[in-house]
Write an enzyme that holds these catalytic residues in place. Structure first.
Site, PDB file in Angstrom:
ATOM      1  N   ARG A  92       0.824  -1.220   0.000  1.00  0.00           N
ATOM      2  CA  ARG A  92       0.000   0.000   0.000  1.00  0.00           C
ATOM      3  C   ARG A  92       0.858   1.271   0.000  1.00  0.00           C
ATOM      4  O   ARG A  92       0.450   2.300  -0.555  1.00  0.00           O
ATOM      5  CB  ARG A  92      -0.937   0.001   1.212  1.00  0.00           C
ATOM      6  CG  ARG A  92      -2.026   1.092   1.167  1.00  0.00           C
ATOM      7  CD  ARG A  92      -3.014   0.908   2.296  1.00  0.00           C
ATOM      8  NE  ARG A  92      -4.169   1.780   2.179  1.00  0.00           N
ATOM      9  CZ  ARG A  92      -4.467   2.765   3.032  1.00  0.00           C
ATOM     10  NH1 ARG A  92      -3.685   2.995   4.084  1.00  0.00           N
ATOM     11  NH2 ARG A  92      -5.549   3.506   2.865  1.00  0.00           N
ATOM     12  N   ILE A 143      -7.641   7.054  -1.229  1.00  0.00           N
ATOM     13  CA  ILE A 143      -7.399   5.610  -1.299  1.00  0.00           C
ATOM     14  C   ILE A 143      -8.205   4.998  -0.154  1.00  0.00           C
ATOM     15  O   ILE A 143      -8.184   5.504   0.974  1.00  0.00           O
ATOM     16  CB  ILE A 143      -5.897   5.293  -1.168  1.00  0.00           C
ATOM     17  CG1 ILE A 143      -5.643   3.778  -1.247  1.00  0.00           C
ATOM     18  CG2 ILE A 143      -5.298   5.867   0.098  1.00  0.00           C
ATOM     19  CD1 ILE A 143      -4.143   3.428  -1.251  1.00  0.00           C
ATOM     20  N   SER A 144      -8.955   3.942  -0.445  1.00  0.00           N
ATOM     21  CA  SER A 144      -9.810   3.338   0.572  1.00  0.00           C
ATOM     22  C   SER A 144      -8.991   2.741   1.707  1.00  0.00           C
ATOM     23  O   SER A 144      -7.844   2.318   1.521  1.00  0.00           O
ATOM     24  CB  SER A 144     -10.687   2.243  -0.044  1.00  0.00           C
ATOM     25  OG  SER A 144     -11.652   2.790  -0.905  1.00  0.00           O
ATOM     26  N   ALA A 145      -9.593   2.691   2.882  1.00  0.00           N
ATOM     27  CA  ALA A 145      -8.961   2.048   4.039  1.00  0.00           C
ATOM     28  C   ALA A 145      -8.780   0.560   3.766  1.00  0.00           C
ATOM     29  O   ALA A 145      -9.598  -0.058   3.073  1.00  0.00           O
ATOM     30  CB  ALA A 145      -9.823   2.247   5.279  1.00  0.00           C
ATOM     31  N   PRO A 146      -7.723  -0.061   4.292  1.00  0.00           N
ATOM     32  CA  PRO A 146      -7.532  -1.498   4.093  1.00  0.00           C
ATOM     33  C   PRO A 146      -8.751  -2.334   4.481  1.00  0.00           C
ATOM     34  O   PRO A 146      -9.098  -3.286   3.775  1.00  0.00           O
ATOM     35  CB  PRO A 146      -6.321  -1.799   4.988  1.00  0.00           C
ATOM     36  CG  PRO A 146      -5.530  -0.540   4.959  1.00  0.00           C
ATOM     37  CD  PRO A 146      -6.565   0.558   4.972  1.00  0.00           C
TER      38      PRO A 146
END
Length: 228
Positions: free
Chosen positions: A35, A61-64
Site C-alpha cells: 500500500r 485511497i480506501s482504508a484497508p
C-alpha cells in the site's frame, strides 16, 4: 522484514482477528500488495493506518478494511474478468489482480482487471503505480466515465465501484455476467450510504442486499452525482 512489511502484517492480522479477512486468497493479496507504493510520498508513513488517505483531486485511497470487506463480498476466483469503477491510486485494482491473476499461478490461467478512472491525472498516476509494483500486465487503466461501465470488454464476472452513486447505474447491471456479483456504495454526500451486494442469477434475475454502512467519495459521470 522491512518497516512497511511489519506494519502491513500487523494490519492483516488485525483484520483476521476482527473477522473481516477470512478467505486465503484475499488474505494473501493483502499481505503481498504494498500500500505504501500507492500513496503520495508525504503519506507513506501513514500507509498502514487503517483509514482512507488523500491522493489528490479530492479523492482518497480506501482504508484497508474497506478493501477487505469488498473483496470478501465479491468472492473472487482465479480467471475472473473484473471491472473496477474508480481506479484512484490503483491499490484496490492491484489487490484484486493478485487474487484473479496471482503471481504464483501460470499466467495462462490469469483473469484480468479493467479499471476506469474519470480524472486524467489519477488515471496516469494509477498506471505508474501499477507499473512499479508489477501489476501493469494484469490491470488495464481506462480514462473515461466509469458510471457507464466499460462495454468494450463486457460481460464481467465481477464489478466493484469505489465511489458512491445516487442509484445503481443500469449499464453496470447490463455488463454483469449471469452468475456475477457487483458491489457498489449508494447514497449522497450528506446522507446515509450503503454498500450494496448485487447478484445476477444464471437466468438474469437481480437481487440486492446491504452489506454495511459506508462513507465514500461521490461517483461522477452520466450516472453519478452532478453539481454536488
Amino acid at each position: 522484514m522491512s518497516k512497511f512489511e511489519v506494519e502491513r502484517e500487523r494490519v492483516v492480522n488485525n483484520l483476521i482477528a476482527s473477522g473481516i479477512l477470512k478467505t486465503p486468497s484475499v488474505i494473501r493479496s493483502m499481505r503481498l500488495v504494498p500500500r505504501e507504493e500507492f500513496v503520495s510520498a508525504g503519506m507513506k508513513s501513514h500507509a498502514y493506518i487503517d483509514s482512507p488517505l488523500p491522493i489528490g483531486s479530492g479523492q482518497t485511497i480506501s482504508a484497508p478494511h474497506m478493501c477487505a470487506i469488498m473483496n470478501e463480498a465479491l468472492r473472487l476466483e482465479v480467471g475472473h474478468r473484473v471491472l473496477e469503477i474508480g481506479a484512484g491510486s490503483g491499490y484496490h485494482a492491484a489487490l484484486v489482480a493478485e487474487i484473479v491473476a496471482p503471481s504464483n499461478v501460470n499466467s495462462k490461467k490469469w483473469g484480468h482487471v479493467y479499471t476506469v478512472e474519470i480524472i486524467p491525472t489519477l488515471a496516469f498516476s494509477a498506471e505508474k503505480n501499477l507499473e512499479k509494483t508489477g501489476y501493469r500486465d494484469r490491470v488495464t487503466i481506462i480514462n473515461s466515465d466509469g458510471s457507464k461501465g466499460y462495454p468494450e470488454k463486457a460481460p464481467y464476472d465481477r464489478i466493484f465501484v469505489t465511489a458512491a452513486a445516487p442509484d445503481v447505474p443500469q449499464p453496470l447491471i447490463e455488463q454483469l455476467k449471469p452468475g456475477g456479483i457487483l458491489t457498489i456504495p449508494v447514497g449522497g454526500p450528506y446522507m446515509y450510504q450503503e454498500l450494496l451486494l448485487i447478484e445476477k442469477s444464471a437466468t438474469g434475475k437481480v437481487t440486492t442486499k446491504s452489506i454495511c454502512s459506508v462513507a465514500f467519495v461521490l461517483l461522477r459521470g452520466k450516472y453519478g452525482w452532478k453539481d454536488v
